[in-house]
Each structure stands twice: as structure tokens, then as C-alpha cells.
Design an enzyme around this catalytic site. Structure first.
Site, PDB file in Angstrom:
ATOM      1  N   TRP A   1     -14.145  15.625  45.685  1.00 51.59           N
ATOM      2  CA  TRP A   1     -14.618  16.137  44.399  1.00 51.59           C
ATOM      3  C   TRP A   1     -13.980  17.489  44.097  1.00 51.59           C
ATOM      4  O   TRP A   1     -14.349  18.500  44.704  1.00 51.59           O
ATOM      5  CB  TRP A   1     -16.143  16.279  44.410  1.00 51.59           C
ATOM      6  CG  TRP A   1     -16.830  14.967  44.602  1.00 51.59           C
ATOM      7  CD1 TRP A   1     -17.146  14.070  43.631  1.00 51.59           C
ATOM      8  CD2 TRP A   1     -17.289  14.401  45.841  1.00 51.59           C
ATOM      9  NE1 TRP A   1     -17.763  12.977  44.184  1.00 51.59           N
ATOM     10  CE2 TRP A   1     -17.864  13.149  45.543  1.00 51.59           C
ATOM     11  CE3 TRP A   1     -17.259  14.824  47.169  1.00 51.59           C
ATOM     12  CZ2 TRP A   1     -18.406  12.320  46.514  1.00 51.59           C
ATOM     13  CZ3 TRP A   1     -17.795  13.999  48.140  1.00 51.59           C
ATOM     14  CH2 TRP A   1     -18.366  12.761  47.807  1.00 51.59           C
TER      15      TRP A   1
ATOM     16  N   HIS B   1     -21.062  15.436  40.614  1.00 52.69           N
ATOM     17  CA  HIS B   1     -21.646  14.100  40.481  1.00 52.69           C
ATOM     18  C   HIS B   1     -23.148  14.267  40.247  1.00 52.69           C
ATOM     19  O   HIS B   1     -23.667  15.384  40.313  1.00 52.69           O
ATOM     20  CB  HIS B   1     -21.358  13.214  41.705  1.00 52.69           C
ATOM     21  CG  HIS B   1     -21.656  13.846  43.043  1.00 52.69           C
ATOM     22  ND1 HIS B   1     -21.435  13.217  44.235  1.00 52.69           N
ATOM     23  CD2 HIS B   1     -22.185  15.055  43.371  1.00 52.69           C
ATOM     24  CE1 HIS B   1     -21.794  14.009  45.237  1.00 52.69           C
ATOM     25  NE2 HIS B   1     -22.250  15.122  44.737  1.00 52.69           N
TER      26      HIS B   1
ATOM     27  N   ARG C   1     -15.348  18.052  36.777  1.00 54.48           N
ATOM     28  CA  ARG C   1     -14.329  18.062  37.836  1.00 54.48           C
ATOM     29  C   ARG C   1     -13.190  18.989  37.442  1.00 54.48           C
ATOM     30  O   ARG C   1     -12.788  19.029  36.284  1.00 54.48           O
ATOM     31  CB  ARG C   1     -13.750  16.650  38.056  1.00 54.48           C
ATOM     32  CG  ARG C   1     -14.767  15.583  38.392  1.00 54.48           C
ATOM     33  CD  ARG C   1     -15.019  15.448  39.893  1.00 54.48           C
ATOM     34  NE  ARG C   1     -16.188  14.605  40.151  1.00 54.48           N
ATOM     35  CZ  ARG C   1     -16.125  13.308  40.474  1.00 54.48           C
ATOM     36  NH1 ARG C   1     -14.959  12.730  40.602  1.00 54.48           N
ATOM     37  NH2 ARG C   1     -17.222  12.617  40.694  1.00 54.48           N
TER      38      ARG C   1
ATOM     39  N   GLN D   1     -22.179  10.454  34.189  1.00 57.49           N
ATOM     40  CA  GLN D   1     -22.480   9.484  35.238  1.00 57.49           C
ATOM     41  C   GLN D   1     -23.924   9.016  35.095  1.00 57.49           C
ATOM     42  O   GLN D   1     -24.743   9.701  34.488  1.00 57.49           O
ATOM     43  CB  GLN D   1     -22.352  10.125  36.626  1.00 57.49           C
ATOM     44  CG  GLN D   1     -20.931  10.274  37.131  1.00 57.49           C
ATOM     45  CD  GLN D   1     -20.880  10.676  38.605  1.00 57.49           C
ATOM     46  OE1 GLN D   1     -21.851  11.175  39.167  1.00 57.49           O
ATOM     47  NE2 GLN D   1     -19.730  10.463  39.220  1.00 57.49           N
TER      48      GLN D   1
ATOM     49  N   VAL E   1     -24.105   7.964  52.270  1.00 59.70           N
ATOM     50  CA  VAL E   1     -24.614   6.595  52.433  1.00 59.70           C
ATOM     51  C   VAL E   1     -24.006   5.962  53.684  1.00 59.70           C
ATOM     52  O   VAL E   1     -22.927   6.345  54.132  1.00 59.70           O
ATOM     53  CB  VAL E   1     -24.278   5.695  51.200  1.00 59.70           C
ATOM     54  CG1 VAL E   1     -25.107   6.097  49.995  1.00 59.70           C
ATOM     55  CG2 VAL E   1     -22.797   5.721  50.875  1.00 59.70           C
TER      56      VAL E   1
ATOM     57  N   ALA F   1     -28.652   3.832  47.052  1.00 57.47           N
ATOM     58  CA  ALA F   1     -28.240   4.730  45.972  1.00 57.47           C
ATOM     59  C   ALA F   1     -26.930   4.216  45.384  1.00 57.47           C
ATOM     60  O   ALA F   1     -26.149   3.545  46.058  1.00 57.47           O
ATOM     61  CB  ALA F   1     -28.050   6.151  46.492  1.00 57.47           C
TER      62      ALA F   1
END
Ligand code: PHE
Length: 346
Positions: free
Chosen positions: A156, A177, A203, A217, A260, A314
């Protein structure tokens, strides 16, 4: 003097009452209220009168002036209405023509898409939550299992704020994000949670046809006892069918996101070529639409959710990408360059 004014009044009014066209109104105005009219002369000459007479004459002359102006305005109304009636009669003015339509605003295509996406998830029982665009390093990275100096931060490109803390660090940024909202929500609630988060992200990137420094998003996550990967898959496959059409196929493949485990990317089969391969899907037959996974136990532990009791999934996806795919828009910059020729098409 007073009788002279009364004479003037009677004459002016009787003339005015017989006027029926704008041109005569104007010459009436000039002769009774104009610079060279008798009334104006009288008003100008007031100063030369003896004081006593001046007061009474002044009041009467000014009253007359006001009266004549009011009478003129009333007559103008009458004449105007008569003119319109005449114009209608001779057909010069067609009052049955439709009026000019007022231009109506509309929702921006990104907003429309976001609402549609939120609609699909709220119908499945998710709740909509919003959060800050200026965020702490802690929520954007640290709590999401991305420590300082970890190479995953390179995923990112970040815009950092100038603010410095006592230690000389710059811990404030524009969120890259919507995932920091996973932490903020979980910090404040106990499971079960089912939340989606629409919003702007930023970004540090050079803009071109496929990159913008600001875009939207939609994040989503669910935590409860017994949530499995099957729940993630079922939820997202159903979402894809509702957004892109019943016949869409969806595919999960392994991907990496530090927060995750396991992590996946989801793709749908290309709706232009139906999977055969074309320009839109760069001949792969598949179009990637989001990142997802099962929430990492480390992330759950940090917000005091016991990972031996609770599990969760998620996902996060770009919003502009959906209309870009759906309508074949070839430049993401069109969304935020305020060109009405583009915006009016949605
Ligand atoms: N936040 C990730 C991104 O912006 C997407 C994501 C969200 C991935 C949630 C997994 C789970 O790239």
C-alpha cells in the site's frame, strides 16, 4: 401653488387612464415625472419660497410625485397584461408550448454502485458503518498484523500526514484501505458482528488510466462462533450473482494479505467472452474483483476476541472497478474529472 399642483394631478391622471401602449407610457413619464416636467421644476424651485409656504408646498409636491409614480406603475401592469393578451390572440405567444426542462442532478456512478453493493449486503443482514479517512498507523497497519518495517507495507503506497508525535514519528496517514474499520468496530463490540464499510481510500500513486490517488472501497466482515470459509464463499458468490447476474461463475485462488489466513482473491468469469478469453480479461477468461480471507487469529486476539472460540471472514473490494467492468470504461480518471459528458451517462 397648491391649486397648481391639483390641476397638474387631474390632468396627469386623466391622460394616464387613456394610455394603452408602452410607448405612450414612456412619453407620459417624461412629461409628468421627467427632468423637465412642471412637477420637477416646482420641486427644484422650493428652495426659493419663503419658509412657511415652502413647507406646505414641499409636502404637497412630494406627495403628488409619489402618487404619480404609483399610478404609473399600476398602469404599466395593466398595459403589460393587455399586451400579453393581445399577443396570445394573434398567436405570437403560444402558452401551450412545453416549458424548458429544469436540469436535474443525479448520483455519481461510484455512489450509485456503492449503494447497490451495500443494498446487496444489507439484504443479507450486514450493517453499514463508516469510519475516518485520516487514520492512525496502528489501525491501518499495526493492528492488521503489518508491523513497522514489514515488507508487506509496500503493498500500500501510503500518504503520510505531517503530524509528528513526541518520539518524532509520523503515525498519521490517509487510510490506504477500509480494513482499519475491522479493528475499530471489533474494539467496541462483542461477536456476533456483521458489518460492511463503504468509503474513500488513498494511495500515493501516479495517476494513469488504471490508477487514482483516491478511490472507493467496500469492506465487509463477519465474526461469530463457527464461521467458516464456506460462509465466506457462499456470501461472496451470492454477492457476485446479485451484482453481475445469475449466470456468473466465481473462483477463489490463494492470495496473501497479512490480516487473513488463509487469504484469497476472488474472480468472476468474464462477462464479455463468457470465459473464452478476450481483451477485457486479458485472455484469461477471469476477472479479479476482490481480496478476502479468514480473519487472522492474531488480529482477533488484539481486539480481545478469543480465536479458539470465534472465527470470522473479511473481504475488501474496489468500487469503481465494478462500473468500469460493467460498462467497459477505459480510464478511471473519468470518475473524478467532473466532465458532465461522462457523468450524465449514468
Ligand atoms: N484491504 C485489502 C486491500 O485493500 C483487501 C482485503 C480486505 C483483503 C479484507 C482481505 C480482507 O488490498
Amino acid at each position: 401653488m397648491i391649486s397648481k399642483l391639483e390641476e397638474l394631478r387631474a390632468k396627469a391622471i386623466s391622460e394616464l387612464d387613456s394610455i394603452s401602449d408602452p410607448k405612450s407610457l414612456e412619453s407620459w413619464r417624461i412629461s409628468y415625472l421627467g427632468r423637465k416636467s412642471p412637477l420637477t421644476q416646482i420641486l427644484r424651485g422650493l428652495a426659493t419660497l419663503p419658509l412657511e409656504e415652502r413647507r406646505a408646498a414641499g409636502a404637497a409636491a412630494n406627495e403628488l410625485k409619489e402618487f404619480l409614480e404609483k399610478s404609473l406603475a399600476q398602469r404599466e401592469e395593466i398595459v403589460k397584461e393587455a399586451e400579453i393578451a393581445k399577443a396570445i390572440e394573434v398567436g405570437r405567444l403560444d402558452v401551450t408550448l412545453p416549458g424548458r426542462p429544469a436540469t436535474l442532478g443525479r448520483l455519481h456512478p461510484a455512489t450509485q454502485t456503492m449503494r447497490q453493493m451495500c443494498g446487496i449486503f444489507t439484504a443479507m443482514g450486514f450493517e453499514v458503518v463508516e469510519g475516518p479517512e485520516v487514520e492512525w498507523d496502528y489501525y491501518n497497519f499495526e493492528a492488521l498484523n503489518i508491523p513497522q518495517d514489514h515488507p508487506a507495507r509496500d503493498m500500500w503506497a501510503t500518504m503520510w500526514m505531517d503530524y509528528q508525535n513526541e518520539k518524532g514519528e509520523r503515525p498519521m496517514l490517509l487510510r490506504t484501505h477500509t480494513s482499519p474499520m475491522q479493528i475499530r468496530v471489533m474494539e467496541n463490540r462483542r461477536p456476533p458482528v456483521r458489518v460492511i464499510v463503504p468509503g474513500k481510500v488513498y494511495r500515493y500513486e501516479a495517476t494513469d488510466a488504471t490508477h487514482e490517488s483516491m478511490f472507493y472501497q467496500v469492506e465487509g466482515f463477519a465474526v461469530d462462533k463457527n464461521i467458516t470459509m464456506a460462509d465466506l464463499k457462499g456470501t461472496l458468490f451470492e454477492f457476485a450473482r446479485r451484482l453481475f447476474g445469475k449466470e456468473r461463475k466465481a473462483r477463489f485462488r490463494c492470495d496473501y494479505f497479512p490480516f487473513v489466513e488463509p487469504g484469497v482473491e476472488m474472480a468472476i468469469d468474464c462477462f464479455v467472452c463468457n470465459g473464452a478469453g478476450c481483451q477485457l480479461c486479458s485472455n484469461s477468461g477471469w476477472i479479479e474483483i476482490l481480496g478476502a480471507g479468514m480473519i487472522h487469529p492474531e488480529v482477533l486476539r488484539r481486539v480481545n476476541y478469543d480465536p479458539d472460540i470465534y472465527t470470522g471472514f473479511a473481504f475488501g473490494m474496489g468500487v469503481e472497478r465494478m462500473p468500469i467492468l460493467k460498462y467497459g470504461i477505459d480510464d478511471i480518471r473519468l470518475f473524478y474529472s467532473n466532465d458532465l459528458r461522462f457523468l450524465r451517462q449514468f
